[in-house]
Enzyme design. Structure first.
Site, PDB file in Angstrom:
ATOM      1  N   SER A  75      57.894 134.597   0.955  1.00  0.00           N
ATOM      2  CA  SER A  75      58.525 134.800  -0.048  1.00  0.00           C
ATOM      3  C   SER A  75      59.073 133.787  -0.906  1.00  0.00           C
ATOM      4  O   SER A  75      59.047 132.683  -0.708  1.00  0.00           O
ATOM      5  CB  SER A  75      59.932 135.514   0.389  1.00  0.00           C
ATOM      6  OG  SER A  75      60.785 136.049  -0.769  1.00  0.00           O
ATOM      7  N   ASP A  76      58.829 134.139  -2.432  1.00  0.00           N
ATOM      8  CA  ASP A  76      59.296 132.968  -3.575  1.00  0.00           C
ATOM      9  C   ASP A  76      60.211 133.741  -4.543  1.00  0.00           C
ATOM     10  O   ASP A  76      60.003 134.922  -4.815  1.00  0.00           O
ATOM     11  CB  ASP A  76      58.033 132.387  -3.842  1.00  0.00           C
ATOM     12  CG  ASP A  76      58.348 131.171  -4.891  1.00  0.00           C
ATOM     13  OD1 ASP A  76      58.525 130.153  -4.091  1.00  0.00           O
ATOM     14  OD2 ASP A  76      58.403 131.064  -6.075  1.00  0.00           O
ATOM     15  N   GLN A  77      60.948 133.069  -5.201  1.00  0.00           N
ATOM     16  CA  GLN A  77      61.800 133.540  -6.289  1.00  0.00           C
ATOM     17  C   GLN A  77      61.912 132.648  -7.293  1.00  0.00           C
ATOM     18  O   GLN A  77      62.132 131.505  -7.130  1.00  0.00           O
ATOM     19  CB  GLN A  77      63.204 134.009  -5.498  1.00  0.00           C
ATOM     20  CG  GLN A  77      64.236 134.605  -6.457  1.00  0.00           C
ATOM     21  CD  GLN A  77      65.564 134.657  -6.004  1.00  0.00           C
ATOM     22  OE1 GLN A  77      66.311 133.922  -5.959  1.00  0.00           O
ATOM     23  NE2 GLN A  77      65.729 136.073  -5.715  1.00  0.00           N
TER      24      GLN A  77
END
Length: 201
Positions: A75-77
């Site tokens: 996951s990355d944001q």
């Protein structure tokens, strides 16, 4: 039909984020976590949606290399305001400047989510948006907030699961967990596609 023939695949969170670990633990499934060593820089003219999905996939693939037979979550944001990506502030003055810049504005938080089955090679990938509309903020409010919560390692300079909620006018999106960094509704559906049902006995 699940893509995996192995109902007991280990689940790995490819992240060292305590916020993502806490979110995943809410599902009541056993998992381990490890931090992938990848270059998280953006490519030239790379759109933010492409950036977060590429990095989510890269994180999952990096961890999967040494863990064959696992389900790996990456996951990355990023936070985007006026078309510009906002990074983590890293310090007090930068956080003050970030929050002043978003006062009265709509900020989009884009979370890339990847579930990689390293046994079958099957990959599921998405970008989950969530939007925060900030109320008009006084500098004294910003200073007081930062002194109380010190969110200097958070994109956007706030913790929505804490006192940061006091900075908002309203929230828009399908899954509030996406704002913290792991869209659980979408993740649960991905896990189910791989034969892991969090509500199974």
């Amino acid at each position: 039909m699940p893509y995996s023939e192995n109902p007991h695949q280990p689940l790995i969170l490819a992240s060292s984020s305590p916020f993502r670990r806490e979110l995943l633990s809410r599902l009541g499934v056993e998992f381990s976590s490890m931090s992938p060593d990848i270059d998280e820089g953006a490519l030239l003219d790379e759109p933010p949606e492409r950036l977060v999905t590429r990095l989510a996939e890269s994180k999952a693939r990096e961890v999967a290399k040494d863990h064959k037979g696992a389900l790996v979550i990456g996951s990355d944001q990023v936070a985007v305001v006026d078309g510009t990506i906002m990074g983590k502030p890293g310090g007090h003055q930068q956080a003050v400047e970030q929050l002043l810049s978003v006062s009265g504005k709509r900020v989009s938080f884009l979370t890339g989510l990847c579930l990689l089955n390293s046994e079958s090679g099957h990959i599921q990938l998405c970008c989950e948006p969530f939007h925060v509309i900030f109320r008009v903020l006084q500098k004294s409010e910003i200073e007081n907030y930062l002194l109380k919560e010190k969110p200097y390692n958070c994109a956007g300079s706030f913790k929505s699961e804490g006192l940061g909620i006091s900075l908002f006018e309203r929230l828009e999106g399908e899954d509030p967990n996406a704002l913290i960094g792991l869209p659980l509704i979408r993740l649960i559906a991905m896990l189910r596609n791989e034969g892991l049902d969090v509500l199974a006995e």
